[in-house]
Design a protein around this motif. Structure first.
Motif, PDB file in Angstrom:
ATOM      1  N   SER A  31       0.817  -1.200   0.000  1.00 12.21           N
ATOM      2  CA  SER A  31       0.000   0.000   0.000  1.00 12.21           C
ATOM      3  C   SER A  31       0.857   1.259   0.000  1.00 12.21           C
ATOM      4  O   SER A  31       0.596   2.209  -0.735  1.00 12.21           O
ATOM      5  N   ARG A  35       1.906   4.388  -3.123  1.00 12.50           N
ATOM      6  CA  ARG A  35       1.726   5.830  -2.938  1.00 12.50           C
ATOM      7  C   ARG A  35       2.978   6.622  -3.273  1.00 12.50           C
ATOM      8  O   ARG A  35       2.903   7.808  -3.604  1.00 12.50           O
ATOM      9  N   LYS A 129       1.563   1.465   9.561  1.00 13.17           N
ATOM     10  CA  LYS A 129       0.190   1.872   9.279  1.00 13.17           C
ATOM     11  C   LYS A 129       0.197   2.841   8.108  1.00 13.17           C
ATOM     12  O   LYS A 129       1.114   3.650   7.950  1.00 13.17           O
ATOM     13  N   ASP A 130      -0.823   2.728   7.283  1.00 12.47           N
ATOM     14  CA  ASP A 130      -0.959   3.581   6.117  1.00 12.47           C
ATOM     15  C   ASP A 130      -2.284   4.312   6.227  1.00 12.47           C
ATOM     16  O   ASP A 130      -3.349   3.711   6.121  1.00 12.47           O
ATOM     17  N   GLN A 131      -2.214   5.616   6.487  1.00 15.72           N
ATOM     18  CA  GLN A 131      -3.417   6.416   6.643  1.00 15.72           C
ATOM     19  C   GLN A 131      -3.604   7.331   5.441  1.00 15.72           C
ATOM     20  O   GLN A 131      -2.756   7.372   4.548  1.00 15.72           O
ATOM     21  N   LYS A 132      -4.671   8.085   5.424  1.00 15.59           N
ATOM     22  CA  LYS A 132      -4.985   8.921   4.268  1.00 15.59           C
ATOM     23  C   LYS A 132      -3.903   9.950   3.979  1.00 15.59           C
ATOM     24  O   LYS A 132      -3.528  10.175   2.833  1.00 15.59           O
ATOM     25  N   THR A 133      -3.417  10.596   5.018  1.00 12.92           N
ATOM     26  CA  THR A 133      -2.472  11.691   4.823  1.00 12.92           C
ATOM     27  C   THR A 133      -1.018  11.296   5.027  1.00 12.92           C
ATOM     28  O   THR A 133      -0.119  12.031   4.614  1.00 12.92           O
ATOM     29  N   TRP A 135       1.952   7.796   6.178  1.00 10.37           N
ATOM     30  CA  TRP A 135       2.231   6.414   6.539  1.00 10.37           C
ATOM     31  C   TRP A 135       3.418   6.380   7.493  1.00 10.37           C
ATOM     32  O   TRP A 135       4.182   7.332   7.590  1.00 10.37           O
ATOM     33  N   ASP A 158       4.602  10.448   3.077  1.00  8.75           N
ATOM     34  CA  ASP A 158       3.330  10.512   2.354  1.00  8.75           C
ATOM     35  C   ASP A 158       3.591   9.960   0.953  1.00  8.75           C
ATOM     36  O   ASP A 158       3.727   8.771   0.798  1.00  8.75           O
ATOM     37  N   THR A 159       3.692  10.824  -0.049  1.00  8.74           N
ATOM     38  CA  THR A 159       4.122  10.349  -1.367  1.00  8.74           C
ATOM     39  C   THR A 159       5.646  10.322  -1.460  1.00  8.74           C
ATOM     40  O   THR A 159       6.206   9.873  -2.461  1.00  8.74           O
TER      41      THR A 159
END
Length: 200
Positions: A31, A35, A129-133, A135, A158-159
């Motif tokens: 995941s 990103r 953990k990988d969150q919306k905003t 990781w 993030d990216t």
């Protein structure tokens, strides 16, 4: 200052060898990898803060880095003392001279700065953990020798990879923040000259 900045970065890179044995960790890694920006070239600025138990104030340094998929990495410390580190798949150059590096060394650089997490191999167990905003990955060494030196390594991003935190068993802590990250389509004349020093 070179002795407390460049070696710390090298150790952090050399220790970025992961093992994702559990399916949960595999899913998190996949995941996060999806990103990350993946381009042939990445450059930016860094700020490093090293906290030593024997010192009251942290040691601070700043500089720039350049990653090129086929040429290697330029790690240039600008303050408080100027220094230059050049690395590719087979060689490492510092002010102290040139030396050979293990074949896997280049793969670690690609994983760290090139967003190629699939190149990471054995060495650490991982939770993340990988969150919306953002990781986050936490690395715990499995190798007996590494356990004597490293307690945990934590990555946040993030990216892009935004921060690296290295906690040593002796209580020393190193934090490296990456900013002003960009992905140009060509090297500057200065970057090209630095990489030419790494050519056989």
């Amino acid at each position: 200052m070179i002795a407390t900045t460049t070696p710390t970065f090298l150790r952090a890179l050399l220790l970025f060898v992961l093992s994702f044995g559990q399916s949960y960790a595999d899913d998190v890694l996949a995941s996060i990898a999806a990103r990350l920006v993946k381009t042939p070239m990445t450059q930016g600025q860094f700020q490093q803060e090293k906290r030593l138990k024997i010192l009251r104030k942290p040691l601070l340094s700043t500089g720039t880095f350049t990653y090129h998929q086929s040429k290697g990495v330029i790690w240039k410390t600008l303050t408080p003392v100027s220094s230059l580190l050049l690395v590719n798949d087979s060689h490492l150059i510092t002010a102290q001279g040139e030396q050979a590096v293990p074949p896997a060394f280049g793969s670690v650089f690609k994983a760290l700065l090139g967003g190629e997490l699939n190149r990471l191999t054995e060495g650490f167990s991982i939770t993340g953990k990988d969150q919306k905003t953002a990781w986050q990955l936490q690395l715990i060494p499995k190798d007996a020798l590494l356990k004597k030196v490293i307690s945990t390594i934590q990555l946040t991003g993030d990216t892009e990879l935004r921060q690296l935190e290295l906690q040593e068993v002796n209580g020393n802590l190193t934090q490296i923040s990456f900013t002003q990250i960009s992905h140009p389509d060509h090297l500057s004349s200065e970057q090209q000259a630095d990489f030419e020093r790494l050519s056989p």
